[in-house]
Write a protein that holds these residues in place. Structure first.
Motif, mmCIF file in Angstrom:
data_model
loop_
_atom_site.group_PDB
_atom_site.id
_atom_site.type_symbol
_atom_site.label_atom_id
_atom_site.label_comp_id
_atom_site.label_asym_id
_atom_site.label_seq_id
_atom_site.Cartn_x
_atom_site.Cartn_y
_atom_site.Cartn_z
ATOM 1 N N THR A 1 0.823 -1.211 0.000
ATOM 2 C CA THR A 1 0.000 0.000 0.000
ATOM 3 C C THR A 1 0.856 1.259 0.000
ATOM 4 O O THR A 1 0.495 2.267 -0.617
ATOM 5 N N ALA A 2 2.006 1.220 0.673
ATOM 6 C CA ALA A 2 2.913 2.365 0.663
ATOM 7 C C ALA A 2 3.559 2.536 -0.711
ATOM 8 O O ALA A 2 3.732 3.656 -1.196
ATOM 9 N N VAL A 3 3.906 1.413 -1.338
ATOM 10 C CA VAL A 3 4.470 1.475 -2.688
ATOM 11 C C VAL A 3 3.471 2.101 -3.654
ATOM 12 O O VAL A 3 3.815 2.960 -4.473
ATOM 13 N N ARG A 4 2.214 1.696 -3.551
ATOM 14 C CA ARG A 4 1.170 2.257 -4.418
ATOM 15 C C ARG A 4 1.015 3.761 -4.185
ATOM 16 O O ARG A 4 0.873 4.542 -5.138
ATOM 17 N N ARG A 5 1.071 4.167 -2.923
ATOM 18 C CA ARG A 5 0.935 5.583 -2.605
ATOM 19 C C ARG A 5 2.054 6.406 -3.243
ATOM 20 O O ARG A 5 1.822 7.480 -3.799
ATOM 21 N N MET A 6 3.270 5.886 -3.195
ATOM 22 C CA MET A 6 4.396 6.607 -3.788
ATOM 23 C C MET A 6 4.305 6.639 -5.307
ATOM 24 O O MET A 6 4.570 7.667 -5.940
ATOM 25 N N LEU A 7 3.933 5.519 -5.906
ATOM 26 C CA LEU A 7 3.822 5.484 -7.359
ATOM 27 C C LEU A 7 2.717 6.420 -7.854
ATOM 28 O O LEU A 7 2.882 7.112 -8.863
ATOM 29 N N ASP A 8 1.599 6.464 -7.138
ATOM 30 C CA ASP A 8 0.529 7.378 -7.522
ATOM 31 C C ASP A 8 0.996 8.825 -7.416
ATOM 32 O O ASP A 8 0.683 9.657 -8.272
ATOM 33 N N ALA A 9 1.762 9.134 -6.358
ATOM 34 C CA ALA A 9 2.273 10.493 -6.197
ATOM 35 C C ALA A 9 3.244 10.866 -7.305
ATOM 36 O O ALA A 9 3.306 12.026 -7.726
ATOM 37 N N CYS A 10 3.978 9.881 -7.804
ATOM 38 C CA CYS A 10 4.963 10.130 -8.859
ATOM 39 C C CYS A 10 4.310 10.427 -10.208
ATOM 40 O O CYS A 10 4.923 11.049 -11.074
ATOM 41 N N ASP A 11 3.057 9.973 -10.385
ATOM 42 C CA ASP A 11 2.291 10.273 -11.593
ATOM 43 C C ASP A 11 3.086 9.945 -12.853
ATOM 44 O O ASP A 11 3.302 10.783 -13.734
ATOM 45 N N ILE A 12 3.507 8.695 -12.940
ATOM 46 C CA ILE A 12 4.360 8.261 -14.058
ATOM 47 C C ILE A 12 3.517 8.037 -15.310
ATOM 48 O O ILE A 12 2.448 7.434 -15.243
ATOM 49 N N ARG A 13 4.029 8.506 -16.432
ATOM 50 C CA ARG A 13 3.317 8.407 -17.710
ATOM 51 C C ARG A 13 4.104 7.532 -18.688
ATOM 52 O O ARG A 13 5.338 7.445 -18.614
ATOM 53 N N PRO A 14 3.399 6.905 -19.634
ATOM 54 C CA PRO A 14 4.103 6.121 -20.667
ATOM 55 C C PRO A 14 5.112 6.978 -21.421
ATOM 56 O O PRO A 14 4.860 8.147 -21.730
ATOM 57 N N GLY A 15 6.264 6.390 -21.690
ATOM 58 C CA GLY A 15 7.288 7.064 -22.464
ATOM 59 C C GLY A 15 8.257 7.908 -21.652
ATOM 60 O O GLY A 15 9.226 8.445 -22.214
ATOM 61 N N GLN A 16 8.044 8.023 -20.348
ATOM 62 C CA GLN A 16 8.913 8.873 -19.543
ATOM 63 C C GLN A 16 10.230 8.178 -19.195
ATOM 64 O O GLN A 16 10.362 6.964 -19.264
ATOM 65 N N ARG A 17 11.193 9.014 -18.781
ATOM 66 C CA ARG A 17 12.492 8.537 -18.313
ATOM 67 C C ARG A 17 12.512 8.694 -16.792
ATOM 68 O O ARG A 17 12.312 9.790 -16.281
ATOM 69 N N VAL A 18 12.756 7.579 -16.090
ATOM 70 C CA VAL A 18 12.659 7.571 -14.625
ATOM 71 C C VAL A 18 13.985 7.138 -14.016
ATOM 72 O O VAL A 18 14.599 6.159 -14.460
ATOM 73 N N LEU A 19 14.392 7.862 -12.981
ATOM 74 C CA LEU A 19 15.531 7.465 -12.157
ATOM 75 C C LEU A 19 14.989 6.920 -10.844
ATOM 76 O O LEU A 19 14.221 7.600 -10.159
#
Length: 360
Positions: free
Chosen positions: A75-93
């Protein structure tokens, strides 16, 4: 039972678990071996619980020391990923590969056109995570290195996702993600693993964002709290005339509010002895940049100060500010972060990014 990780995150975390994990339901850690108790191991993989996978940076194979790697609460992982608002095609560190599970989730979100670079300081963990990601068919670039320096080779990034507790935010992340979003577990200098979810929107290298909900994450190795050690001789104890009563000090140093004191007193460590009803009073011990001070207080004793007078005054000003602003919780605050040498300048604001906290 249905896997919480699959339901919340869309991917089973069992493929990223080592054969031995440790699970705690609020008490002692229980060692679970996949080969001797597969049902318990599978249940742990499916549950909404953190699982320790390493102790003492790999030096100890038992649970007698300090946990130093884990799979976080789904649930904490989901909360962080939702906050990150990651979109297709992005570059993530990603900073902190661990077992590789979150790196796989990040890659799921950026899709085939996006990229994920994950930096792990521990060579054993990095190698194992790379093997698991390869076996799962997930294309993530796992790099062995110091994640606090980011990874310049693959910059710039659209997102920076941090999986370890941070006390001082590196300027490298702002430079490598000059226009994007940083998500991290951040904490003040007062608290060990009492982190808060901080989501920073970066524009032209300057990051601004609110302080969010509590999170439990292991600290970055280079930012782990240093033990207090032996308290130095701070000289004579003198009766103090401070702008706060003993009751106001007592309220401010309770466990529920010390995180806020950390926001108001950056770079300062605090430890309070005793309890409110102690006949001999309590002591607030303070350390900042090698200077020490103590403030004695209580219902049956005079308020006293020893050591660095400016540090004691700043502590009293922070307590006064907190009470004057109706004792706000941490979620009323935020950070404005600007590059400044190796580590960024972190300015705390209250209510609005245009309202920096000023004690003097």
């Amino acid at each position: 039972m249905a896997s919480v990780a699959v339901t919340l995150l869309g991917r089973d975390r069992a493929a990223f678990l080592p054969d031995v994990v440790w699970r705690s339901d609020g008490g002692e850690y229980a060692r679970i071996d996949r080969h001797t108790d597969h049902a318990a191991w599978r249940d742990a993989a499916d549950a909404d619980c953190p699982l320790v996978t390493q102790w003492d940076d790999g030096a100890d194979e038992n649970s007698a020391g300090k946990p130093t790697c884990s799979l976080s609460l789904p649930t904490a992982v989901r909360r962080m990923l939702d906050a990150c608002d990651i979109r297709p095609g992005q570059r993530v560190l990603e900073v902190g590969t661990g077992c590789g599970y979150t790196a796989a989730l990040l890659k799921d979100r950026v899709g085939p056109e996006g990229s994920v670079t994950s930096v792990e300081v521990d060579p054993v963990l990095a190698a194992a995570a790379r093997e698991r990601l390869d076996a799962a068919g997930v294309a993530v670039d796992v790099v062995r290195g110091d994640g606090l320096k980011g990874w310049e080779t693959s910059a710039p990034y659209d997102r920076v996702h941090v999986t370890c507790g941070i006390r001082r935010l590196p300027s490298a992340w702002l430079r490598q993600c000059p226009d994007g979003v940083l998500v991290l577990p951040w904490g003040s200098s007062h608290e060990g693993r009492d982190n808060r979810l901080v989501t920073l929107t970066v524009s032209d290298g300057v990051a601004v964002g609110p302080i969010g909900a509590s999170l439990w994450f292991m600290e970055a190795r280079s930012q782990r709290p240093v033990p207090w050690g032996e308290w130095p001789d701070t000289g004579a104890v003198t009766k103090a005339e401070l702008p706060v009563s003993w009751r106001e000090i007592d309220a401010a140093v309770t466990d529920a509010d010390r995180f806020v004191l950390g926001l108001l007193l950056p770079g300062t460590r605090l430890w309070a002895s005793g309890h409110t009803d102690d006949e001999d009073g309590r002591v607030a011990w303070l350390e900042r940049a090698g200077e020490y001070a103590s403030v004695g207080f209580g219902w049956s004793v005079p308020t006293t100060v020893a050591g660095d007078g400016r540090l004691a005054e700043d502590f009293a000003r922070a307590v006064r500010w907190w009470h004057d602003h109706d004792r706000p919780p941490a979620d009323g605050f935020g950070l404005r972060v600007t590059p400044d040498g190796e580590f960024a300048c972190e300015e705390v604001w209250f209510g609005s990014p245009d309202a920096p906290v000023r004690l003097r």
